[in-house]
Every structure is written in C-alpha cells, then in structure tokens.
Design a protein around this motif. Sequence first.
Motif, PDB file in Angstrom:
ATOM      1  N   GLY A  59       0.821  -1.208   0.000  1.00  0.00           N
ATOM      2  CA  GLY A  59       0.000   0.000   0.000  1.00  0.00           C
ATOM      3  C   GLY A  59       0.847   1.245   0.000  1.00  0.00           C
ATOM      4  N   GLY A  60       0.425   2.250  -0.785  1.00  0.00           N
ATOM      5  CA  GLY A  60       1.134   3.504  -0.882  1.00  0.00           C
ATOM      6  C   GLY A  60       0.529   4.569   0.002  1.00  0.00           C
ATOM      7  N   PRO A  61       0.926   5.834  -0.188  1.00  0.00           N
ATOM      8  CA  PRO A  61       0.368   6.932   0.610  1.00  0.00           C
ATOM      9  C   PRO A  61      -1.154   7.002   0.542  1.00  0.00           C
ATOM     10  N   ASP A  62      -1.738   6.592  -0.591  1.00  0.00           N
ATOM     11  CA  ASP A  62      -3.194   6.659  -0.729  1.00  0.00           C
ATOM     12  C   ASP A  62      -3.903   5.745   0.265  1.00  0.00           C
ATOM     13  N   ALA A  63      -3.270   4.614   0.615  1.00  0.00           N
ATOM     14  CA  ALA A  63      -3.880   3.704   1.597  1.00  0.00           C
ATOM     15  C   ALA A  63      -3.944   4.365   2.970  1.00  0.00           C
ATOM     16  N   GLU A  70     -11.080   8.853   4.916  1.00  0.00           N
ATOM     17  CA  GLU A  70     -12.279   8.219   4.368  1.00  0.00           C
ATOM     18  C   GLU A  70     -12.842   7.182   5.336  1.00  0.00           C
ATOM     19  N   ASP A  71     -12.056   6.137   5.618  1.00  0.00           N
ATOM     20  CA  ASP A  71     -12.514   5.130   6.588  1.00  0.00           C
ATOM     21  C   ASP A  71     -12.478   5.683   8.011  1.00  0.00           C
ATOM     22  N   VAL A  72     -11.628   6.631   8.265  1.00  0.00           N
ATOM     23  CA  VAL A  72     -11.376   7.184   9.600  1.00  0.00           C
ATOM     24  C   VAL A  72     -11.090   6.044  10.586  1.00  0.00           C
ATOM     25  N   SER A  73     -10.264   5.097  10.126  1.00  0.00           N
ATOM     26  CA  SER A  73      -9.804   4.029  11.017  1.00  0.00           C
ATOM     27  C   SER A  73      -8.557   4.453  11.775  1.00  0.00           C
ATOM     28  N   LEU A  74      -7.994   5.603  11.393  1.00  0.00           N
ATOM     29  CA  LEU A  74      -6.842   6.192  12.066  1.00  0.00           C
ATOM     30  C   LEU A  74      -7.151   7.664  12.291  1.00  0.00           C
ATOM     31  N   VAL A  75      -6.943   8.149  13.518  1.00  0.00           N
ATOM     32  CA  VAL A  75      -7.301   9.536  13.844  1.00  0.00           C
ATOM     33  C   VAL A  75      -6.169  10.197  14.618  1.00  0.00           C
ATOM     34  N   ARG A 190      -8.924  16.712  12.225  1.00  0.00           N
ATOM     35  CA  ARG A 190      -8.147  17.071  11.039  1.00  0.00           C
ATOM     36  C   ARG A 190      -8.566  16.219   9.862  1.00  0.00           C
ATOM     37  N   ASP A 191      -8.856  16.875   8.753  1.00  0.00           N
ATOM     38  CA  ASP A 191      -9.242  16.191   7.535  1.00  0.00           C
ATOM     39  C   ASP A 191      -8.131  16.372   6.503  1.00  0.00           C
ATOM     40  N   ARG A 192      -8.385  15.986   5.293  1.00  0.00           N
ATOM     41  CA  ARG A 192      -7.386  16.024   4.228  1.00  0.00           C
ATOM     42  C   ARG A 192      -6.783  17.433   4.105  1.00  0.00           C
ATOM     43  N   PRO A 193      -5.455  17.533   4.073  1.00  0.00           N
ATOM     44  CA  PRO A 193      -4.817  18.855   4.020  1.00  0.00           C
ATOM     45  C   PRO A 193      -4.840  19.442   2.616  1.00  0.00           C
ATOM     46  N   ARG A 194      -4.546  20.717   2.551  1.00  0.00           N
ATOM     47  CA  ARG A 194      -4.271  21.320   1.260  1.00  0.00           C
ATOM     48  C   ARG A 194      -2.882  20.870   0.836  1.00  0.00           C
TER      49      ARG A 194
END
Length: 389
Positions: A59-63, A70-75, A190-194
Amino acid sequence: MSLPLVTTVERRHRLGLRHRLAPSARAETVAEAADSVVALHATDAATVFLSARARLAEGGPDAIERALYEDVSLVRLLSMRNTLFAVSAELAPHVDSSTARAIAAKERRSLLKHLDEDGQGLDAAWLAGAEAAALDALDARGPSTGSQLSAAVPALRQKITISRGKKYETEQGVATRVIRLLAADGRIRRDRPRGSWTSSQYRWVHTEPWPAVPAAEARAEIARRWLHAYGPATEADLKWWTGWTLTDVRKALAVVGPDQVRLEDGNTALVSPGDTGPEPEPEPWAALLPGLDPTGMGWADRGFHLDPAHRSALFDYAGNIGPTVWWNGEIVGGWAQRSDGEIVWRLLGSPGRAAEQAITAEAARLAAWVGEARITSRFRTPLERELVA
C-alpha cells in the motif's frame, strides 16, 4: 528464585516482530500498524505516513490517506505528552479518556485566563459562542482550513493581548487557540490537508466526541498495550511516554499486573503478565524510520537499541530523534532525502555486508514509495543536516 532474564538480543527480536518491522511481521492495515506501537507520532505530517509505511505489507500513501480521511480508522489526537499522535479508531476513546480530556481542560483554562486578562470583556460565554459559530460554519461549508473558518466567523478574527504590560507582551489572534480547543475536545478533527500528504495545512470537519471511558480503565488499557509493545520497560519509561503522573502510572500498572524480568545490565524491568519467555528470532531486517518514529522514541532509556556515542548525531537539541537506519533491532545510522529526491544514508558503525545490502534495498523501497514527494524533517538533527548539505 531469580527473575527470568530477557537479553538485549531478545529485546531487539521483539522490535522486529511486535513493531512489525521484520518483513514477515508487517501489517495488513494501517490501523494494525498503528496499534502495533500503540500510537504513531503525528507532529510532523510525513511521520505518520513514513512510520505506517515501514510497518505495512503493501500500500502507498493513498492507503494511509484512506485510513485517515475516508474510513477514519486512524485519527489524530492531542494526547500523550501534550503531543499529536495518530491512533486507531478502536483505541481512540481510551486515549481520549486517559490523556486527551485532561489536556483539553488545561487548554480551556489557559485560554479563558488569557481572555480575562485581556480586559475586553471576553469570557466563557463569548468563547462558547465562538465555538458554536465555528461548528455552524463547518456544517455549512464542509471541510475548511483555519483561514477559511476565520473568514467565515467574525469571532475568530478577534485579537487579544498576551502578557499585557510586560516586555514580552504580544498580540495574538484567537482563531488558532479556539480551533485547537475544539480539536482537543474532540468536536472537530483534522481532515485532508491542502497539498500533498506531507502538508500540515489541514482542513477541519465537525465530528462527535469520543465515547466516555472511565479514566482509570482507559489508562490501564493504554498501559496494557504499551507494555506488550515496549516491554521490557520500567514505570519511568511509561511515565515519560504517557506524560501521566507517577501515581497514575502505578495505578494503571497495578491493574495490568506485570511480571518482573532481569536485563543484561543487571536492572529489572516489567513485561506483560506471562510474557517472560524468549521471543522467536525474526529473519534479518533493515528499516529506514522517520524522525519521531515510535520505535526510536518509546522509552526514556534507549540504550538497548542505540549506542550512546551516536546520540548526538541522531537527536536534535530538544531530544527529538531524527530519521534513523536500523539493522536487526539496533540503530546503525541515519538517512535523509535530498532536494532532488535521492534517499541518502550513512552508517555510524560497521554492521557488515549483509546489513549494507539490506539497507540499500530498503532505501530503494522507500524511494519508490515516496515518489515525487519531498520530505523535510521538522526536527533537524546534525546527521540529517549533513546528509542533505
């Protein structure tokens, strides 16, 4: 009866297997990778990704982005040692109750004190209104940066004077403090950064606070997981890692009921109940870990995996570890990424030809994974500076 002995070699075996750094032990999911070390340091945005990468089978950075946004399995939570960590969603309520709640309460007291001292009549009611307005703006706008929230909420553009009348008097906007408080309270995350995955310019989203867990129960769960990942260790190590009081550390350990073992230096340490037997030897492994990686920062005393003579090259002035090169559970050098993307590394000893070959292969794996991204460690160390010069 003498205590069971856990050798330095066995402690290093544990790192390869329990921290999922040996290839055969790598995790299938990002949450598993985080749970293996309890929490991933998240002060530096890139650290979360690079620490997870070292422990993932694929898995790459997208995972990792999917797990975070998206899954918010890590916070990400402001928690141990008043530091930002990334933890699995399963563990988050325990981290929140054991540590983050107390930090949030302290943050609120501090901000209210500054508001009162500023003399503009700003008080708890004003702060509650500013927080509610910020949450309403997020509901209306969706994910937003701090700057976007300030533009949408007039109260967040308020400025206050800190230490009025003193030589270090300064004017400060409240937006960052209010947003930090909302995050500490678990009402925003915190959500996806710019920008790319290396960016710390996060967007924020409205979320629900974590379910309450009794604080003592939560601390015991954190201690239990930490001891499995980092034992043999001492109560001093756990106190340093968590930032808890010594009383809270001892109460949590009393619930866990750890066993005592002997170490090769003659000292005693603690392990999980029944966890006194030898650890299986993993296959030889090399790892390039980022600055602040948990495996380098998990103990107050790191002598079993780091030659004290190498500390000055690998740590900054504040005690933060930089990017490190590992061979079979021991730090043997450091690495960096140059401006052209090249991954460079230097050994601080002579671990042998097999080690150099494995490290070269791991550096190539890291370079392919990073791709076009550029990483600059937030906590610059002497060796890292030399390598990029």
